[in-house]
Scaffold this motif. Structure first.
Motif, PDB file in Angstrom:
ATOM      1  N   UNK A 327      -2.558  -7.012  -2.875  1.00 47.42           N
ATOM      2  CA  UNK A 327      -1.217  -6.452  -2.987  1.00 47.42           C
ATOM      3  C   UNK A 327      -0.572  -6.145  -1.647  1.00 47.42           C
ATOM      4  N   UNK A 328      -1.272  -6.437  -0.563  1.00 48.35           N
ATOM      5  CA  UNK A 328      -0.674  -6.232   0.748  1.00 48.35           C
ATOM      6  C   UNK A 328      -0.427  -4.780   1.073  1.00 48.35           C
ATOM      7  N   UNK A 329      -1.259  -3.902   0.533  1.00 51.43           N
ATOM      8  CA  UNK A 329      -1.141  -2.474   0.814  1.00 51.43           C
ATOM      9  C   UNK A 329      -2.276  -2.057   1.737  1.00 51.43           C
ATOM     10  N   UNK A 330      -2.149  -0.867   2.313  1.00 56.68           N
ATOM     11  CA  UNK A 330      -3.125  -0.393   3.287  1.00 56.68           C
ATOM     12  C   UNK A 330      -3.764   0.896   2.819  1.00 56.68           C
ATOM     13  N   UNK A 331      -5.082   0.954   2.912  1.00 53.08           N
ATOM     14  CA  UNK A 331      -5.761   2.211   2.583  1.00 53.08           C
ATOM     15  C   UNK A 331      -5.457   3.230   3.678  1.00 53.08           C
ATOM     16  N   UNK A 332      -5.144   4.460   3.274  1.00 56.33           N
ATOM     17  CA  UNK A 332      -4.851   5.466   4.296  1.00 56.33           C
ATOM     18  C   UNK A 332      -6.127   5.959   4.966  1.00 56.33           C
ATOM     19  N   UNK A 333      -7.262   5.814   4.272  1.00 56.91           N
ATOM     20  CA  UNK A 333      -8.560   6.126   4.857  1.00 56.91           C
ATOM     21  C   UNK A 333      -9.622   5.542   3.935  1.00 56.91           C
ATOM     22  N   UNK A 334     -10.767   5.190   4.468  1.00 59.47           N
ATOM     23  CA  UNK A 334     -11.767   4.475   3.678  1.00 59.47           C
ATOM     24  C   UNK A 334     -12.309   5.294   2.508  1.00 59.47           C
ATOM     25  N   UNK A 335     -12.205   6.628   2.552  1.00 61.12           N
ATOM     26  CA  UNK A 335     -12.739   7.461   1.467  1.00 61.12           C
ATOM     27  C   UNK A 335     -11.667   8.164   0.647  1.00 61.12           C
ATOM     28  N   UNK A 336     -10.416   7.887   0.910  1.00 66.50           N
ATOM     29  CA  UNK A 336      -9.343   8.580   0.198  1.00 66.50           C
ATOM     30  C   UNK A 336      -8.866   7.830  -1.036  1.00 66.50           C
ATOM     31  N   UNK A 337      -9.016   6.509  -1.052  1.00 65.88           N
ATOM     32  CA  UNK A 337      -8.660   5.680  -2.206  1.00 65.88           C
ATOM     33  C   UNK A 337      -7.183   5.825  -2.591  1.00 65.88           C
TER      34      UNK A 337
END
Length: 416
Positions: A327-337
């Motif tokens: 979807x071309x989105x970015x995780x704000x942090x690897x553990x925040x989902x």
């Protein structure tokens, strides 16, 4: 199993009332079976939302509370019916469904309609009596009811097109169990024999880890005379609440390779479906996953952007890197989902929000008096946050508290 006329009249007269009040204050006429009446009234009240098609049938007899609590909803039963129809497509007629853990019979009542023959097996006699009555009331004429412990009669099972199993997740003392081996019957013990009969759908607790469940079943199938493995995993949610974990076990030939091949995982939430092969989250994608994790901090939030919360099935599947890819989105942090983007992604499978502000928690929450609050990878509960910052529940504002690059961060949003 039948209900006498006195009991029927009592149910009709009181079925919209509170069961507790009925039990304490009602004065039934002679001959009324009050225990059966109360079960039917409570069951019908639950069925109005959980099983509306059953609730619309006047002649249904409902079981005690526990069986109603554990049975499938109409939507999840229909999902399994669609799955069963696909799995049996192309099978020679007459087709046969065997449900080895019949229970209240909700799944059976739906799935049986797409087969020529259907066999319901249940070890509790009173549930068999209920099923025989209710299948007749629902107009299901192809059902055969068998009162037996399926695990004890495996060698007597007829040829089948598909086997359905929903092992009981209660122990002898009535306590909840989750592990496959602790359920009744122990599916791991009987899978090798069942796999030689037909493909199998197993309904399991949504609390289970799907990776481990598949591994456990595949290990149990190592000793099967007929090569078989978990070929599909379905994580089913209704209104963003995870309800069921379904495993599909099918036979395979020697040319298909080892039994630990990667299954197709399908995440469902109402009408939203997201599928992937389990290999997409395994070691074969390690380099891509490493690169994705390296790029988890958003860098383009100078203008109002968008925040996304995956639905419950996707949270359960933990396929966060794939979501970022597709979807071309970015995780704000690897553990925040949680995910962000500069432009709105309409097809994202979950909730979407427009970001009004984000930054350090204390500064960002200043002036907010009412909001819907969620915490993700954050060292305080929602209740603690409300108390500390004096924020009431509700309204049109949504606050997400999380940790981004090691810093506690708040996102203030509205629905997109």
């Amino acid at each position: 199993m039948d209900i006498n006329e006195q009991t029927r009249r009592f149910i009709a007269a009181h079925r919209t009332e509170q069961v507790r009040d009925i039990a304490l204050h009602a004065h039934p006429e002679d001959g009324t079976d009050l225990a059966v009446a109360l079960d039917c009234i409570e069951g019908w009240q639950r069925a109005r939302t959980k099983l509306p098609q059953w609730a619309a049938c006047e002649d249904i007899i409902y079981p005690p509370h526990l069986a109603m609590e554990q049975c499938s909803s109409q939507s999840t039963a229909q999902y399994k019916t669609d799955l069963a129809q696909r799995l049996s497509s192309g099978a020679p007629h007459p087709t046969t469904l065997i449900d080895i853990t019949g229970g209240f019979g909700v799944d059976f009542s739906y799935m049986s309609r797409v087969f020529d023959r259907a066999v319901y097996i249940e070890r509790q006699q009173h549930l068999c009596e209920l099923a025989e009555h209710n299948m007749r009331a629902l107009g299901i004429g192809n059902a055969r009811i068998v009162n037996a412990d399926a695990a004890a009669i495996l060698d007597e099972l007829p040829p089948a097109t598909l086997i359905m199993a929903d092992p009981a997740r209660r122990d002898a003392h009535g306590s909840r169990t989750y592990a496959i081996a602790d359920c009744t019957p122990n599916m791991l013990a009987i899978l090798p024999k069942l796999a030689g009969i037909a493909p199998i759908i197993i309904k399991l607790s949504p609390m289970l880890d799907w990776h481990q469940a598949a591994q456990d079943c595949n290990r149990a199938l190592d000793d099967a005379a007929t090569p078989a493995a978990v070929s599909e995993i379905h994580i089913v949610s209704v209104h963003n609440e995870c309800k069921e974990l379904l495993l599909v076990i099918t036979r395979h030939g020697a040319e298909d390779g080892e039994t630990d091949t990667f299954p197709l995982v399908t995440c469902v939430d109402d009408d939203t479906v997201f599928s992937f092969h389990a290999q997409d989250t395994a070691g074969t994608k390690a380099q891509e996953r490493k690169q994705l994790r390296h790029n988890t901090q958003p860098t383009t939030l100078d203008q109002p952007a968008y925040l996304y919360e995956p639905n419950a099935s996707l949270m359960k599947a933990s396929c966060f890197d794939l979501l970022a890819q597709r979807f071309g989105v970015t995780q704000i942090d690897s553990n925040s989902h949680l995910f962000v983007s500069d432009k709105q992604v309409d097809a994202f499978p979950g909730r979407a929000f427009a970001i009004n502000a984000y930054g350090p928690v204390k500064h960002t929450l200043r002036g907010i008096k009412q909001a819907n609050i969620a915490v993700r990878n954050y060292p305080a509960s929602v209740a603690q946050v409300r108390k500390r910052y004096h924020i009431a529940d509700g309204g049109d504002t949504f606050v997400f508290l999380t940790t981004m690059s090691g810093k506690k961060t708040a996102f203030v949003c509205v629905k997109a």
